[in-house]
Scaffold this motif. Sequence first.
Motif, PDB file in Angstrom:
ATOM      1  N   ASP A 134     -25.577  -1.131 -39.102  1.00 52.31           N
ATOM      2  CA  ASP A 134     -25.782  -2.357 -39.875  1.00 52.31           C
ATOM      3  C   ASP A 134     -27.204  -2.379 -40.422  1.00 52.31           C
ATOM      4  O   ASP A 134     -28.069  -1.629 -39.963  1.00 52.31           O
ATOM      5  CB  ASP A 134     -25.467  -3.578 -38.996  1.00 52.31           C
ATOM      6  CG  ASP A 134     -23.961  -3.813 -38.934  1.00 52.31           C
ATOM      7  OD1 ASP A 134     -23.356  -3.905 -40.017  1.00 52.31           O
ATOM      8  OD2 ASP A 134     -23.403  -3.873 -37.822  1.00 52.31           O
ATOM      9  N   HIS A 135     -27.415  -3.221 -41.424  1.00 49.97           N
ATOM     10  CA  HIS A 135     -28.733  -3.263 -42.069  1.00 49.97           C
ATOM     11  C   HIS A 135     -29.787  -3.842 -41.128  1.00 49.97           C
ATOM     12  O   HIS A 135     -29.485  -4.648 -40.255  1.00 49.97           O
ATOM     13  CB  HIS A 135     -28.667  -4.102 -43.346  1.00 49.97           C
ATOM     14  CG  HIS A 135     -27.964  -3.396 -44.464  1.00 49.97           C
ATOM     15  ND1 HIS A 135     -28.503  -2.297 -45.090  1.00 49.97           N
ATOM     16  CD2 HIS A 135     -26.759  -3.627 -45.049  1.00 49.97           C
ATOM     17  CE1 HIS A 135     -27.657  -1.881 -46.024  1.00 49.97           C
ATOM     18  NE2 HIS A 135     -26.585  -2.661 -46.020  1.00 49.97           N
ATOM     19  N   SER A 136     -31.032  -3.433 -41.339  1.00 49.16           N
ATOM     20  CA  SER A 136     -32.124  -3.869 -40.464  1.00 49.16           C
ATOM     21  C   SER A 136     -32.692  -5.207 -40.926  1.00 49.16           C
ATOM     22  O   SER A 136     -32.343  -5.720 -41.991  1.00 49.16           O
ATOM     23  CB  SER A 136     -33.197  -2.795 -40.419  1.00 49.16           C
ATOM     24  OG  SER A 136     -33.723  -2.573 -41.717  1.00 49.16           O
ATOM     25  N   SER A 141     -28.461   2.167 -36.733  1.00 48.85           N
ATOM     26  CA  SER A 141     -28.843   1.116 -37.672  1.00 48.85           C
ATOM     27  C   SER A 141     -29.191   1.796 -38.975  1.00 48.85           C
ATOM     28  O   SER A 141     -29.646   2.948 -38.983  1.00 48.85           O
ATOM     29  CB  SER A 141     -30.080   0.378 -37.122  1.00 48.85           C
ATOM     30  OG  SER A 141     -30.636  -0.455 -38.128  1.00 48.85           O
ATOM     31  N   GLU A 142     -28.914   1.126 -40.099  1.00 47.81           N
ATOM     32  CA  GLU A 142     -29.446   1.602 -41.371  1.00 47.81           C
ATOM     33  C   GLU A 142     -30.789   0.910 -41.521  1.00 47.81           C
ATOM     34  O   GLU A 142     -30.868  -0.258 -41.932  1.00 47.81           O
ATOM     35  CB  GLU A 142     -28.523   1.282 -42.555  1.00 47.81           C
ATOM     36  CG  GLU A 142     -29.112   1.818 -43.864  1.00 47.81           C
ATOM     37  CD  GLU A 142     -28.174   1.716 -45.070  1.00 47.81           C
ATOM     38  OE1 GLU A 142     -27.113   1.090 -44.968  1.00 47.81           O
ATOM     39  OE2 GLU A 142     -28.546   2.279 -46.122  1.00 47.81           O
ATOM     40  N   VAL A 143     -31.828   1.635 -41.142  1.00 45.52           N
ATOM     41  CA  VAL A 143     -33.160   1.035 -41.040  1.00 45.52           C
ATOM     42  C   VAL A 143     -33.861   1.130 -42.390  1.00 45.52           C
ATOM     43  O   VAL A 143     -33.987   2.217 -42.952  1.00 45.52           O
ATOM     44  CB  VAL A 143     -34.007   1.780 -39.976  1.00 45.52           C
ATOM     45  CG1 VAL A 143     -35.308   1.034 -39.732  1.00 45.52           C
ATOM     46  CG2 VAL A 143     -33.225   1.934 -38.685  1.00 45.52           C
ATOM     47  N   CYS A 149     -32.122   6.136 -42.240  1.00 48.51           N
ATOM     48  CA  CYS A 149     -33.234   5.391 -42.830  1.00 48.51           C
ATOM     49  C   CYS A 149     -33.121   5.436 -44.351  1.00 48.51           C
ATOM     50  O   CYS A 149     -32.946   6.506 -44.933  1.00 48.51           O
ATOM     51  CB  CYS A 149     -34.564   5.987 -42.377  1.00 48.51           C
ATOM     52  SG  CYS A 149     -34.705   6.002 -40.568  1.00 48.51           S
ATOM     53  N   SER A 150     -33.169   4.254 -44.980  1.00 50.19           N
ATOM     54  CA  SER A 150     -32.888   4.171 -46.414  1.00 50.19           C
ATOM     55  C   SER A 150     -33.893   3.288 -47.127  1.00 50.19           C
ATOM     56  O   SER A 150     -34.508   2.411 -46.530  1.00 50.19           O
ATOM     57  CB  SER A 150     -31.507   3.559 -46.666  1.00 50.19           C
ATOM     58  OG  SER A 150     -30.511   4.192 -45.923  1.00 50.19           O
ATOM     59  N   ILE A 151     -33.974   3.515 -48.437  1.00 48.29           N
ATOM     60  CA  ILE A 151     -34.793   2.667 -49.305  1.00 48.29           C
ATOM     61  C   ILE A 151     -33.891   1.680 -50.023  1.00 48.29           C
ATOM     62  O   ILE A 151     -32.885   2.070 -50.619  1.00 48.29           O
ATOM     63  CB  ILE A 151     -35.560   3.559 -50.305  1.00 48.29           C
ATOM     64  CG1 ILE A 151     -36.732   4.191 -49.563  1.00 48.29           C
ATOM     65  CG2 ILE A 151     -36.005   2.768 -51.530  1.00 48.29           C
ATOM     66  CD1 ILE A 151     -37.719   4.883 -50.430  1.00 48.29           C
ATOM     67  N   HIS A 152     -34.221   0.397 -49.927  1.00 53.01           N
ATOM     68  CA  HIS A 152     -33.470  -0.633 -50.657  1.00 53.01           C
ATOM     69  C   HIS A 152     -34.406  -1.516 -51.460  1.00 53.01           C
ATOM     70  O   HIS A 152     -34.002  -2.577 -51.946  1.00 53.01           O
ATOM     71  CB  HIS A 152     -32.661  -1.505 -49.692  1.00 53.01           C
ATOM     72  CG  HIS A 152     -31.578  -0.778 -48.949  1.00 53.01           C
ATOM     73  ND1 HIS A 152     -31.611  -0.547 -47.607  1.00 53.01           N
ATOM     74  CD2 HIS A 152     -30.425  -0.207 -49.393  1.00 53.01           C
ATOM     75  CE1 HIS A 152     -30.525   0.123 -47.234  1.00 53.01           C
ATOM     76  NE2 HIS A 152     -29.790   0.343 -48.295  1.00 53.01           N
ATOM     77  N   SER A 153     -35.675  -1.146 -51.579  1.00 52.87           N
ATOM     78  CA  SER A 153     -36.638  -2.010 -52.269  1.00 52.87           C
ATOM     79  C   SER A 153     -37.697  -1.144 -52.951  1.00 52.87           C
ATOM     80  O   SER A 153     -37.822   0.037 -52.642  1.00 52.87           O
ATOM     81  CB  SER A 153     -37.336  -2.911 -51.251  1.00 52.87           C
ATOM     82  OG  SER A 153     -38.080  -2.101 -50.343  1.00 52.87           O
ATOM     83  N   GLY A 171     -30.840   8.160 -45.712  1.00 51.40           N
ATOM     84  CA  GLY A 171     -29.657   7.600 -46.391  1.00 51.40           C
ATOM     85  C   GLY A 171     -29.835   7.677 -47.902  1.00 51.40           C
ATOM     86  O   GLY A 171     -30.959   7.630 -48.396  1.00 51.40           O
ATOM     87  N   HIS A 172     -28.724   7.797 -48.641  1.00 55.71           N
ATOM     88  CA  HIS A 172     -28.721   7.872 -50.117  1.00 55.71           C
ATOM     89  C   HIS A 172     -30.107   8.157 -50.705  1.00 55.71           C
ATOM     90  O   HIS A 172     -30.777   7.280 -51.244  1.00 55.71           O
ATOM     91  CB  HIS A 172     -28.080   6.642 -50.755  1.00 55.71           C
ATOM     92  CG  HIS A 172     -28.456   5.301 -50.171  1.00 55.71           C
ATOM     93  ND1 HIS A 172     -29.676   4.712 -50.373  1.00 55.71           N
ATOM     94  CD2 HIS A 172     -27.752   4.440 -49.394  1.00 55.71           C
ATOM     95  CE1 HIS A 172     -29.709   3.545 -49.756  1.00 55.71           C
ATOM     96  NE2 HIS A 172     -28.558   3.360 -49.150  1.00 55.71           N
ATOM     97  N   ALA A 173     -30.465   9.435 -50.694  1.00 54.56           N
ATOM     98  CA  ALA A 173     -31.850   9.851 -50.913  1.00 54.56           C
ATOM     99  C   ALA A 173     -32.486   9.401 -52.221  1.00 54.56           C
ATOM    100  O   ALA A 173     -33.673   9.129 -52.254  1.00 54.56           O
ATOM    101  CB  ALA A 173     -31.948  11.377 -50.806  1.00 54.56           C
ATOM    102  N   THR A 225     -19.670   7.921 -45.169  1.00 51.71           N
ATOM    103  CA  THR A 225     -19.009   7.065 -46.165  1.00 51.71           C
ATOM    104  C   THR A 225     -19.823   5.838 -46.534  1.00 51.71           C
ATOM    105  O   THR A 225     -19.641   5.286 -47.595  1.00 51.71           O
ATOM    106  CB  THR A 225     -17.648   6.559 -45.657  1.00 51.71           C
ATOM    107  OG1 THR A 225     -17.862   5.831 -44.460  1.00 51.71           O
ATOM    108  CG2 THR A 225     -16.686   7.699 -45.453  1.00 51.71           C
ATOM    109  N   ASP A 226     -20.713   5.353 -45.624  1.00 49.02           N
ATOM    110  CA  ASP A 226     -21.366   4.067 -45.878  1.00 49.02           C
ATOM    111  C   ASP A 226     -20.285   2.990 -46.023  1.00 49.02           C
ATOM    112  O   ASP A 226     -20.394   2.080 -46.851  1.00 49.02           O
ATOM    113  CB  ASP A 226     -22.229   4.165 -47.165  1.00 49.02           C
ATOM    114  CG  ASP A 226     -23.265   3.053 -47.268  1.00 49.02           C
ATOM    115  OD1 ASP A 226     -23.263   2.148 -46.405  1.00 49.02           O
ATOM    116  OD2 ASP A 226     -24.067   3.094 -48.226  1.00 49.02           O
ATOM    117  N   ALA A 227     -19.224   3.120 -45.201  1.00 51.08           N
ATOM    118  CA  ALA A 227     -18.080   2.210 -45.315  1.00 51.08           C
ATOM    119  C   ALA A 227     -18.494   0.785 -44.995  1.00 51.08           C
ATOM    120  O   ALA A 227     -19.202   0.534 -44.020  1.00 51.08           O
ATOM    121  CB  ALA A 227     -16.970   2.648 -44.359  1.00 51.08           C
TER     122      ALA A 227
HETATM  123 ZN   LIG Z   1     -27.997   1.583 -48.028  1.00 52.56          ZN
END
Ligand SMILES: [Zn+2]
Length: 547
Positions: A357-359, A396-398, A421-425, A451-453, A512-514
Amino acid sequence: MTTAPAHALTNADIANRLTTLARLLAAQKENPFKIKAYLKAARTVREMGESVEALVREDADLTAYPGIGDAIAGAIAEIVRTGTLGKLEKLRADASPELLELSAYPRLDPQQVLRAYKKLKVSTVAELRDKLESGAVESVLGSRLAQHIRQGLNESHAMLLYRADTLCESVEKFLLTRCGARRVEAAGAYRRRVEVVDELVFLVDAPEFPSVVSRFEHYGGHAALVDQNPQSACFAHSSGIGIRLEAASHADWGTRLVECTGSAAHLELLGKFRHILAPEEDELYRRLNLAVIPPEIREGRDEVSLARAGRLPKLVSVAEIRGDLHAHSIASDGSNTIEQMAAAARARGYEYIGITDHSQSLKIARGVSIEDLLKQLRFIDHLNAKLKGIRVLKSSEVDILADGSLDYPDEILRELDYTVCSIHSRFGLGRNEQTERIMRAMDNPYFTVLGHATGRLLLKRPGYEIDIDRLIEHARQSGRAFEINCSPDRLDLSAENARLAKEAGVRIVISTDAHSTRELALIRYGVEQARRAGLEAREIGNCLPGK
Ligand SMILES: [Zn+2]
Ligand SMILES: [Zn+2]
């Protein structure tokens, strides 16, 4: 009395009216679910082989088709019977001329563009195009909006692979049941599973190819024949994508399938093969003294020499996937519980599923607070004690924060089995800053998978700028893994980048990032990209047994 012309209303005409309605409703800030419903119905209509007009005139039940409920079936019937839609005409009458013009570009967000009009002091699409070309859009509004406008205005004929899947199925069915074809197979870039395709090619074996061509003109109400010769015919589908039919016979089916599937570079490497009549592909490759090359790698790299030497990679398959390492639950923005996700993973034959889950900082996706994460971890321990045949991994998707630090303190991260670990911002950071931000994150001892590089959304936005070579090298040195995100509009890493990672010896996972149990099935799209990258199961983290 007037007689209706031969193709009074094509499926495309109907789909366009539904799309325009949705765009105008969106500009009025109508209920987003309603807007989505119209767009989904428009897509269904556009992809149908049968003439929707004919179905309505026969009083067929349109609600039997996906995404069409009673209300929308009623709207479609109104369009067929009156040529228009009262609701749409009313919205059109109330819309400004600017908005009306923009509603013809379904990929543009009208609200964003109208704001852009104000800042640029323009009021037509033609003026907007000029500002785009002069670079004014970019300098006044920034590169992200410029990209949005560029993609929305360019009449791209490209289609995402998973959309093409639905359309291909519909075309194949039409060719077999309505056009007299004996055998049909989709070839071209689609068969090579390229993530975005701009033409669909079908190999067709039929007693009379010209009659297939003339009957196919009735596809979707009417399909425009663009070009034709004795061996092939090109049509324009209303989605913008081209549909090409190629003739084959039983005797040369294999040869023609090879010819219609490989990239130009692949066919070049094969040399002279067109004179060999092979009914199946395997036979053609055998007669060329080559091992059979899987379609996904027929791109003209090293596959022909590897096939000659008998050293083709044994490409990973969906059956070899043992678990999913990126999945959301209702604790953040998913729509199923952890138990449901676990049951669905077990039903797929998996050994494990990681809940990511998202952090805490990612508020728009209901990021999980430290307190709630600790509760989730205890819950998973209890669950694992009860569950049989599947293990839930704690993860966790941190978020990778602006400075490259991770979104939970180390004493929390330590409790997890691994992290994604992903970038969302801050997508707009420069290439160097973005690359170094991710490298700093990789230096955290609890960083496991990126995650999704690149953050790309296919046909919507390019990725943020990164130096992929530097990141791969850093991942290699620090023992970090990359993900191939299976979401069909991400497929990130791309096959090209995944190949670079593979060559550097960096571990890949296919995730999958389901956000629901249903989305666990998206795994095939990631596996296909991994195959395009030449990856084998032994190079994929989640083809290994869980710990
Ligand atoms: Zn993500
Ligand atoms: Zn995710």
